[in-house]
Motif scaffolding. Structure first.
Motif, PDB file in Angstrom:
ATOM      1  N   ASN A  32      -7.951  37.667  -1.178  1.00 13.09           N
ATOM      2  CA  ASN A  32      -8.262  39.376  -0.426  1.00 13.09           C
ATOM      3  C   ASN A  32      -9.556  39.243   0.690  1.00 13.09           C
ATOM      4  O   ASN A  32      -9.472  39.780   1.549  1.00 13.09           O
ATOM      5  N   VAL A  33     -10.921  38.197   0.370  1.00 15.85           N
ATOM      6  CA  VAL A  33     -12.094  38.353   1.040  1.00 15.85           C
ATOM      7  C   VAL A  33     -11.433  37.487   1.918  1.00 15.85           C
ATOM      8  O   VAL A  33     -11.720  37.548   2.985  1.00 15.85           O
ATOM      9  N   LEU A  34     -11.028  36.399   2.825  1.00 11.78           N
ATOM     10  CA  LEU A  34     -10.532  36.215   3.799  1.00 11.78           C
ATOM     11  C   LEU A  34      -8.856  36.603   4.430  1.00 11.78           C
ATOM     12  O   LEU A  34      -9.357  36.872   5.977  1.00 11.78           O
ATOM     13  N   GLY A  35      -8.233  37.580   4.004  1.00 13.89           N
ATOM     14  CA  GLY A  35      -7.826  38.294   4.466  1.00 13.89           C
ATOM     15  C   GLY A  35      -8.478  39.466   5.724  1.00 13.89           C
ATOM     16  O   GLY A  35      -7.939  39.801   6.541  1.00 13.89           O
ATOM     17  N   SER A  36      -9.356  40.139   3.993  1.00 14.01           N
ATOM     18  CA  SER A  36      -9.775  41.333   4.924  1.00 14.01           C
ATOM     19  C   SER A  36     -11.228  40.429   6.061  1.00 14.01           C
ATOM     20  O   SER A  36     -11.584  41.365   7.265  1.00 14.01           O
ATOM     21  N   LEU A  37     -11.118  39.536   5.907  1.00 12.85           N
ATOM     22  CA  LEU A  37     -12.529  38.859   7.093  1.00 12.85           C
ATOM     23  C   LEU A  37     -11.835  39.221   8.235  1.00 12.85           C
ATOM     24  O   LEU A  37     -12.312  38.926   9.425  1.00 12.85           O
TER      25      LEU A  37
END
Length: 185
Positions: A104-109
């Motif tokens: 989730n964090v990398l996708g959003s980043l």
């Protein structure tokens, strides 16, 4: 960039950490802080070990939120180990946190980095941060490797080099235009 990662970890940490019964409530803030720093240090480690291709692939593709992405896998393994070692979480609990949080964090980043309207998430800043300010040569290597696929060979000499970068910068809206084309903006 650590600040941006911390914001994303807090955004997605609600379900992965705060609402997770395997993480004691008194550790929620510490686990979130550790997750942010673990992701950042993991990205730095990948860059320092020559993983620029993997990082370039992360920003080019649409699989940053996939557990099959090699960067997601490496960061998940690192965070799982860090949470177990520093907070005594079981491997299952730590793996659950990492498996939910990292994609989730990398996708959003990546999505924010690709969005020209998103402030504070510029690809060049991210690359500079994770490479310790030495990202320009590694980034140029990645541009050389992948640049032909994205039409960055400005003088049609079969390679992407500094002369192509200068030509692209002068006619395509600066370095942002060059990076935007490379990373699909």
């Amino acid at each position: 960039m650590l600040e941006q990662l911390t914001q994303l970890v807090q955004q997605y940490g609600g379900d992965a950490i705060v609402k997770n019964n395997a993480v004691p409530n008194e550790l929620n803030e510490s686990v979130m802080a550790e997750a942010g720093s673990s992701i950042f240090s993991g990205l730095q480690k990948i860059a320092s070990e020559g993983g620029i291709d993997q990082l370039a692939g992360l920003f080019q593709g649409n699989n940053a939120s996939s557990g099959s992405n090699p960067v997601v896998q490496k960061l998940s393994e690192q965070l799982t180990g860090d949470l177990g070692q520093k907070f005594g979480l079981s491997t299952k609990a730590a793996s659950g946190v990492a498996g939910s949080l990292i994609p989730n964090v990398l996708g959003s980043l990546v999505n924010k980095a690709k969005d020209p309207n998103e402030q504070g998430f510029q690809i060049s800043d991210i690359v500079n941060a994770i490479s310790g300010g030495n990202g320009s040569s590694g980034l140029m290597d990645a541009i050389s490797k992948y640049g032909g696929q994205f039409g960055l060979d400005q003088n049609n000499d079969g390679k992407v080099d500094m002369s192509d970068a200068m030509a692209a910068v002068s006619k395509k809206g600066g370095i942002g235009g060059l990076l935007g084309k490379l990373f699909g903006k």
